[in-house]
Write an enzyme that holds these catalytic residues in place. Sequence first.
Site, PDB file in Angstrom:
ATOM      1  CB  SER A   1      -0.903   0.011   1.237  1.00  0.00           C
ATOM      2  OG  SER A   1      -1.588   1.250   1.363  1.00  0.00           O
TER       3      SER A   1
ATOM      4  CE1 TYR B   1      -4.128  -1.927   5.017  1.00  0.00           C
ATOM      5  CE2 TYR B   1      -3.406   0.338   4.684  1.00  0.00           C
ATOM      6  CZ  TYR B   1      -3.828  -0.865   4.175  1.00  0.00           C
ATOM      7  OH  TYR B   1      -3.941  -1.038   2.821  1.00  0.00           O
TER       8      TYR B   1
END
Length: 256
Positions: free
Chosen positions: A151, A163
């Site tokens: 990501s 995350y």
Amino acid sequence: MQEVNKLADMTVGSTGDSKKIKKAIIIGATSGIGMELARLLAEKGYVLGICGRRVHPLEQLQNELPTKTLIQALDVTDPEALDQLRELIEHMQGVDLIVISAGTGHIDPEIPWQKEKETIDTNVLGFTAMANVAWQHFKQQGSEHLVGISSIAAIRGGEAPAYNASKAFVSNYLQGLRYHAGKSGLPITITDIQPGFVDTAMAQGEGLFWVASPSKAARQIYAAIRRKRKHAYITKRWRLIAWIMRWMPEVVYNRL
């Protein structure tokens, strides 16, 4: 494990010459990028193994794909997932491409431990387990291609601490495998895909921009696979955001 067609014969030939059929496994094919990439690879003639926690979406996808497809119920956080992936690879008589698209994340200002743990279990421990099985297979096979979906959040910490940190782990782990491939002289391609916002359940929060459709993301990922890229931002314009995020002073970054 369920299958559309038996995969005993993995080569085809029409004039005496055999042509190797391309084979790929997608881990996390129940939705989003993984599902769209499965559709695209099937269009390109790949024999597929599709994996995920939920069997029903896999069965639906299996029924619509035009190429031979196996499904494997698999939860990357389950210790049995390692053997399940190994068995799928063996059943497919080896594969050319493994894409790890399984992942999770949460935005919660309270930063509850249970959600942080779920993110770490999936994106760090689960990812590493799947990547290691893929690495061992390709090392034994002597070549081929591992793709991990990281990501843009890997670049810096943010409002979802676990995350962002877990995706930084994914990118660094892939770089480590690429280092080992180079040191060993193995022609194993390791590709780190860093998407920005893609229109999936993972796209959370306010002020989202440059949101790509899963199909557009899949097309650009496939282009990176074909070119055997080491790294790709999805979509390409996120390269600019990545540069800004890296060099932005923290005092400015924290105000965003």
